[in-house]
Design a protein around this motif. Structure first.
Motif, short mmCIF file in Angstrom:
data_model
loop_
_atom_site.label_atom_id
_atom_site.label_comp_id
_atom_site.label_asym_id
_atom_site.label_seq_id
_atom_site.Cartn_x
_atom_site.Cartn_y
_atom_site.Cartn_z
N ALA A 55 7.17 -6.41 -7.55
CA ALA A 55 6.31 -5.34 -7.04
C ALA A 55 4.84 -5.68 -7.26
O ALA A 55 3.99 -5.45 -6.38
CB ALA A 55 6.66 -4.02 -7.72
N ILE A 56 4.52 -6.23 -8.42
CA ILE A 56 3.13 -6.58 -8.71
C ILE A 56 2.69 -7.77 -7.87
O ILE A 56 1.54 -7.80 -7.38
CB ILE A 56 2.96 -6.89 -10.21
CG1 ILE A 56 3.23 -5.62 -11.03
CG2 ILE A 56 1.56 -7.44 -10.50
CD1 ILE A 56 2.33 -4.44 -10.70
N ARG A 57 3.57 -8.74 -7.65
CA ARG A 57 3.20 -9.87 -6.79
C ARG A 57 2.86 -9.37 -5.38
O ARG A 57 1.88 -9.82 -4.77
CB ARG A 57 4.34 -10.89 -6.73
CG ARG A 57 4.52 -11.70 -8.00
CD ARG A 57 5.38 -12.92 -7.77
NE ARG A 57 6.74 -12.59 -7.39
CZ ARG A 57 7.74 -12.40 -8.26
NH1 ARG A 57 7.53 -12.51 -9.56
NH2 ARG A 57 8.96 -12.12 -7.83
N LYS A 58 3.68 -8.46 -4.87
CA LYS A 58 3.42 -7.91 -3.54
C LYS A 58 2.13 -7.10 -3.53
O LYS A 58 1.34 -7.19 -2.57
CB LYS A 58 4.60 -7.04 -3.09
CG LYS A 58 4.44 -6.44 -1.70
CD LYS A 58 4.35 -7.51 -0.63
CE LYS A 58 4.18 -6.91 0.74
NZ LYS A 58 4.07 -7.94 1.81
N LEU A 59 1.91 -6.32 -4.56
CA LEU A 59 0.70 -5.49 -4.63
C LEU A 59 -0.56 -6.36 -4.65
O LEU A 59 -1.53 -6.07 -3.93
CB LEU A 59 0.77 -4.60 -5.87
CG LEU A 59 -0.36 -3.59 -6.05
CD1 LEU A 59 -0.44 -2.64 -4.85
CD2 LEU A 59 -0.17 -2.79 -7.34
N ILE A 60 -0.54 -7.42 -5.44
CA ILE A 60 -1.70 -8.31 -5.51
C ILE A 60 -1.92 -9.02 -4.18
O ILE A 60 -3.06 -9.21 -3.74
CB ILE A 60 -1.52 -9.31 -6.67
CG1 ILE A 60 -1.60 -8.57 -8.01
CG2 ILE A 60 -2.59 -10.41 -6.60
CD1 ILE A 60 -1.28 -9.43 -9.22
N ALA A 61 -0.83 -9.36 -3.51
CA ALA A 61 -0.95 -9.99 -2.19
C ALA A 61 -1.63 -9.02 -1.21
O ALA A 61 -2.48 -9.44 -0.40
CB ALA A 61 0.42 -10.40 -1.67
N LEU A 62 -1.28 -7.75 -1.27
CA LEU A 62 -1.90 -6.75 -0.40
C LEU A 62 -3.38 -6.57 -0.73
O LEU A 62 -4.21 -6.32 0.17
CB LEU A 62 -1.17 -5.40 -0.54
CG LEU A 62 0.24 -5.33 0.04
CD1 LEU A 62 0.95 -4.06 -0.45
CD2 LEU A 62 0.21 -5.36 1.56
N ILE A 63 -3.72 -6.66 -2.01
CA ILE A 63 -5.10 -6.49 -2.44
C ILE A 63 -5.96 -7.68 -2.02
O ILE A 63 -7.07 -7.52 -1.50
CB ILE A 63 -5.17 -6.33 -3.98
CG1 ILE A 63 -4.52 -5.00 -4.40
CG2 ILE A 63 -6.61 -6.41 -4.49
CD1 ILE A 63 -4.24 -4.91 -5.89
N GLU A 64 -5.44 -8.88 -2.22
CA GLU A 64 -6.24 -10.09 -2.07
C GLU A 64 -6.21 -10.68 -0.67
O GLU A 64 -7.03 -11.53 -0.33
CB GLU A 64 -5.80 -11.13 -3.10
CG GLU A 64 -6.03 -10.65 -4.53
CD GLU A 64 -5.67 -11.70 -5.58
OE1 GLU A 64 -5.09 -12.75 -5.19
OE2 GLU A 64 -5.97 -11.48 -6.76
N ASN A 65 -5.24 -10.25 0.14
CA ASN A 65 -5.11 -10.79 1.50
C ASN A 65 -5.01 -9.63 2.47
O ASN A 65 -3.96 -8.99 2.59
CB ASN A 65 -3.89 -11.70 1.60
CG ASN A 65 -3.75 -12.34 2.96
OD1 ASN A 65 -4.57 -12.11 3.86
ND2 ASN A 65 -2.70 -13.13 3.14
N LYS A 66 -6.07 -9.33 3.17
CA LYS A 66 -6.11 -8.18 4.05
C LYS A 66 -5.14 -8.29 5.22
O LYS A 66 -4.78 -7.29 5.84
CB LYS A 66 -7.54 -7.99 4.58
CG LYS A 66 -8.57 -7.70 3.50
CD LYS A 66 -8.17 -6.50 2.65
CE LYS A 66 -9.21 -6.22 1.57
NZ LYS A 66 -8.80 -5.10 0.68
#
Length: 292
Positions: A243-254
């Motif tokens: 879940a955190i990997r996906k969340l960070i991907a959403l944050i860092e890659n628009k």
């Protein structure tokens, strides 16, 4: 570089493992985590989402306490949309089509647990559900019903008890299920299965000779009772980390897209199931844990 993590009950070992996986993944990725515990109160979902947005967290991972419908659910969805804060829902139904989520296939897990009991020859299989207002609890119960149907066993509502994932629920439900003739019980989480164990011990019943039991979650403690608990495993630590990997991907890659991720459940066979009336453990019982 701060994330919010909202969980319904950190005293539940399943959610504690999710928190541990989430925090370790966040730390490895250079983020800190603010942990919020709602005590399964939907109103606190709204309160904590607002608080985290006010603190300008970069993203929020949450296991919502709010039911499938209701004002709290609508408020959560609205606040996340207005703030445009990236979010990932853990283990329960998405708040909207535009929210990422990750959960195990709960219906398949409920099916695997019930199927295993039926394969051992049980036909009076009791079920202790979770709170059916929750999507995942409803799916586990649906898996139980589908397995009964597949094996040609009529559903007996006297063998269905409704719980809230607490040990006391399992203890109280076990008394009623056994009174109605259950030879086996599928408890829809491990904590309620521990309650079944406690009731059986108090009544002088032996597991699995007098009563077979299967849980759901495969908590760390489930390998420790005598006999060790057969259960449906879902890797809570990895679910939290994913879940955190996906969340960070959403944050860092628009350009990262929202998606619903599914994890496969596995049946962890230990020693808590035997054939009905045999007063002997299943062939798997004296071997090492294995999965299928």
């Amino acid at each position: 570089r701060t994330l919010g993590l909202i969980l319904p009950d950190v005293s539940n070992a399943f959610f504690a493992e999710i928190a541990k996986g989430a925090e370790e993944q966040a730390f490895a990725s250079g983020y800190a985590v603010i942990l919020c515990n709602t005590n399964d109160q939907a109103s606190r979902d709204v309160l904590y989402i607002n608080l985290l947005i006010d603190r300008h967290v970069d993203g929020i991972a949450l296991t919502a306490s709010c039911p499938l419908q209701g004002t709290e659910r609508s408020a959560c969805r609205k606040q996340l949309a207005l703030s445009q804060t990236p979010a990932v829902l853990i283990d329960r139904t998405p708040l909207s089509d535009t929210t990422s989520s990750i959960m195990v296939d709960h219906q398949k897990g409920g099916y695997l647990a019930t199927e295993y009991l039926l394969e051992q020859g049980h036909r009076a299989v009791g079920c202790i559900t979770g709170p059916l207002r929750m999507y995942t609890a409803s799916l586990r119960y649906q898996g139980y019903c589908k397995a009964l149907e597949a094996y040609g066993v009529a559903r007996d509502m006297r063998l269905v008890e409704y719980g809230h994932y607490h040990m006391e629920d399992g203890e109280q439900a076990a008394a009623r299920l056994i009174r109605h003739g259950a030879t086996a019980i599928f408890a829809c989480n491990d904590l309620m299965a521990y309650g079944v164990y406690r009731y059986a011990k108090a009544q002088g019943l032996s597991i699995p000779e007098d009563l077979s039991v299967v849980g759901f979650d495969d908590l760390y403690f489930s390998a420790l009772p005598d006999p060790p608990l057969t259960t449906v495993g879902q890797n809570a630590w990895e679910i939290g980390a994913a879940a955190i990997r996906k969340l960070i991907a959403l944050i860092e890659n628009k350009s990262e897209k929202n998606e619903s991720l599914r994890a496969e459940p596995r049946l962890v066979v230990r020693s808590s199931v035997a054939k009905p009336g045999g007063r002997q453990r299943s062939a798997q019982g004296d071997q090492e844990d294995h999965t299928r």
